[in-house]
Design an enzyme around this catalytic site. Structure first.
Site, PDB file in Angstrom:
ATOM      1  N   GLU A 297       0.812  -1.218   0.000  1.00 14.18           N
ATOM      2  CA  GLU A 297       0.000   0.000   0.000  1.00 14.18           C
ATOM      3  C   GLU A 297       0.847   1.271   0.000  1.00 14.18           C
ATOM      4  OE1 GLU A 297      -2.866  -0.202   3.185  1.00 14.18           O
ATOM      5  OE2 GLU A 297      -4.048  -1.742   2.169  1.00 14.18           O
TER       6      GLU A 297
ATOM      7  N   GLU B  16      -5.701  -8.340  -0.478  1.00 20.64           N
ATOM      8  CA  GLU B  16      -6.405  -8.013   0.768  1.00 20.64           C
ATOM      9  C   GLU B  16      -7.863  -7.758   0.421  1.00 20.64           C
ATOM     10  OE1 GLU B  16      -4.924  -5.150   3.617  1.00 20.64           O
ATOM     11  OE2 GLU B  16      -2.830  -5.631   3.123  1.00 20.64           O
TER      12      GLU B  16
END
Length: 509
Positions: free
Chosen positions: A172, A291
């Site tokens: 991320e 995710e």
């Protein structure tokens, strides 16, 4: 309410990659400590790993597990988790404001993966660290003895390389919350150079570059374009993340969210095609959706720890969402989306696997049990392997916040030629009406039902907890009518169902 589904043998999407049913474990809360690892637990093995948890994981047949993060990895020194435990340092984890003992590192995690029958998917730190540390980690894990890192691994008890194939290049990195957050240009260049170095070591590695943390990010989808233009030919997959919530307590809007998921996948698939065309590349980069899950139930109770008002606790209860029956329907819809987009989604990881927004929960020193969402994940992982069918679906729909005319019946189909089966996973999004679903099988010989599983509950908020572990569970279905190539099944209001058909002859007609 009536819905019609047509499944034609020759109308296929893609072979479903088994890795779509992967999972994720991060050094966060109790995912590791008192999750998979608890020395002194009555079921602990010789390595301190909980055998009760391992059994529940084995039942899921998880193909790979991403580790060690997550936000955690962006300030993680992998060297802290090797060597004698008594010499490993305790570090402060900046991502989750907790203390990390490093009692579990790559050696212990590898042993656990072998126990549960899965592969490791490791992430390198491209936040606080960079290319050289990533290269060293890969060499330690996969390098031969006779070299510095290989000999150090041997000294620490493992002569043979671990042979890890899948490597995530950071986590991320588009997120301002991330330690070492970068612009798309900065990250794309770093990811490319890191990938080149890792390829120089082993060209067979599969490398995953960071895409958007979610589809609401201001930089989405420009982030993907810039990162891919910098790294396209050096990497194999681009990661996406998405979490689902029902904070507004509106079931219709909540259960429509996989429409946004499919838009997200479609947008990045188009971005991949654009960059591929611009580069005149023969390579086909795919998506690693590493995710995904429902996440919102525990937000308020986590605030004190995440804001730093509880000091630096070790393995606190963090992100421990207790899932309800409504979440069963959501997870069923999400998995249907991954099956329908199996042409481009080749890896996916439910986040996470144990205790932390997870299908499996534990009590320290006590039980391990299946949360409600364990079951749709189980059914898809075990029976959703084969070829995704391009179904024609005619269903009444409704308008939701994220999309118009969302079909009440959400369904996917999987054809497995090896065992001559057709499997359908269906969700009825309507809470008012049953759906009478007619499935027309074209290009197949006659079929019969050999497994029918139903999940329904009068209370959308019903949960499985330590004192009532079987409140929400599947049951055998009934009432399916099969007339050679024609199947009729009734989906109760707000229900999840799996229907498996045995094909009399699975040769082409």
């Amino acid at each position: 309410m009536r819905a019609k589904v047509t499944a034609h043998r020759d109308y296929q999407i893609a072979r479903i990659d088994d890795r779509v049913y992967g999972a994720f474990l991060e050094h966060l809360g109790r995912a590791i400590y008192t999750g998979i690892y608890e020395p002194g637990h009555p079921t602990a093995d010789a390595h301190g790993m909980r055998s009760d948890v391992a059994q529940l994981v084995r039942e899921l047949n998880v193909p790979l597990v991403r580790y060690p993060g997550g936000n955690f990895v962006s300030a993680y020194n992998w060297e802290d988790g090797i060597g004698p435990r008594e010499q490993r340092p305790t570090r402060l984890d900046l991502a989750w404001h907790t203390s990390e003992s490093n009692a579990v590192g790559v050696h212990e995690f590898a042993d656990w993966c072998k126990t549960v029958g899965t592969e490791m998917m490791l992430a390198v730190n491209l936040g606080s660290r960079g290319l050289d540390e990533a290269r060293n980690f890969v060499e330690y894990v996969n390098g031969p003895t006779g070299s510095y890192w290989g000999d150090l691994r041997k000294k620490n008890g493992r002569t043979e390389p671990f042979g890890v194939k899948y490597w995530c290049l950071g986590n991320e990195m588009d997120g301002p919350w991330q330690i070492g957050h970068k612009t798309a240009e900065e990250y794309g260049r770093l990811a490319n150079e890191t990938a080149k170095a890792l390829r120089a070591f082993d060209r067979s590695l599969e490398l995953i570059v960071c895409g958007s943390s979610n589809s609401y990010m201001p930089s989405y989808p420009e982030w993907e374009r810039v990162v891919l233009e910098n790294s396209y030919d050096a990497i194999d997959h681009i990661s996406l993340h998405m979490y689902f919530n029902n904070r507004d307590q509106h079931t219709g809007n909540y259960l429509a969210l996989n429409a946004r998921l499919e838009e997200y996948i479609g947008a990045i698939a188009s971005t991949i095609d654009y960059v591929r065309s611009r580069k005149r590349s023969k390579k086909k980069v795919t998506i690693s959706f590493d995710e995904w899950n429902v996440w919102y139930h525990s937000n308020e109770q986590d605030r004190a720890i995440r804001d730093g008002r509880s000091g630096w606790p070790e393995a606190p209860r963090l992100l421990e969402d207790i899932y309800n029956f409504e979440d069963v329907l959501q997870v069923g819809c999400i998995l249907n989306s991954f099956i329908r987009r199996s042409d481009v989604v080749r890896i996916a990881c439910i986040a996470q696997l144990v205790n932390v927004i997870a299908p499996i929960m534990t009590e320290p020193g006590g039980d391990a049990w299946r949360q409600t969402i364990y079951y749709p994940y189980y059914f898809a992982s075990i029976y959703g392997r084969g070829t995704a069918m391009q179904l024609s679906v005619d269903s009444p729909g409704y308008d939701a916040a994220v999309a118009e005319n969302v079909p009440y019946v959400d369904i996917s189909g999987v054809h497995n030629e090896d065992d001559a089966t057709l499997t359908f996973f269906a969700v009825n999004r309507s809470g008012e009406e049953a759906a009478e679903v007619e499935i027309d099988l074209q290009g197949f010989d006659s079929a019969w039902v050999f497994d029918h599983q139903v999940m329904s509950h009068p209370n959308l908020q019903a949960v499985n907890k330590i004192s009532h572990q079987h409140e929400v569970v599947p049951r055998k279905g009934s009432g399916v009518v099969v007339d050679r190539n024609h199947v009729t099944v009734s989906l109760a209001p707000y229900s999840y169902q799996m229907l498996r058909l045995r094909l009399e002859s699975d040769s082409r007609v």
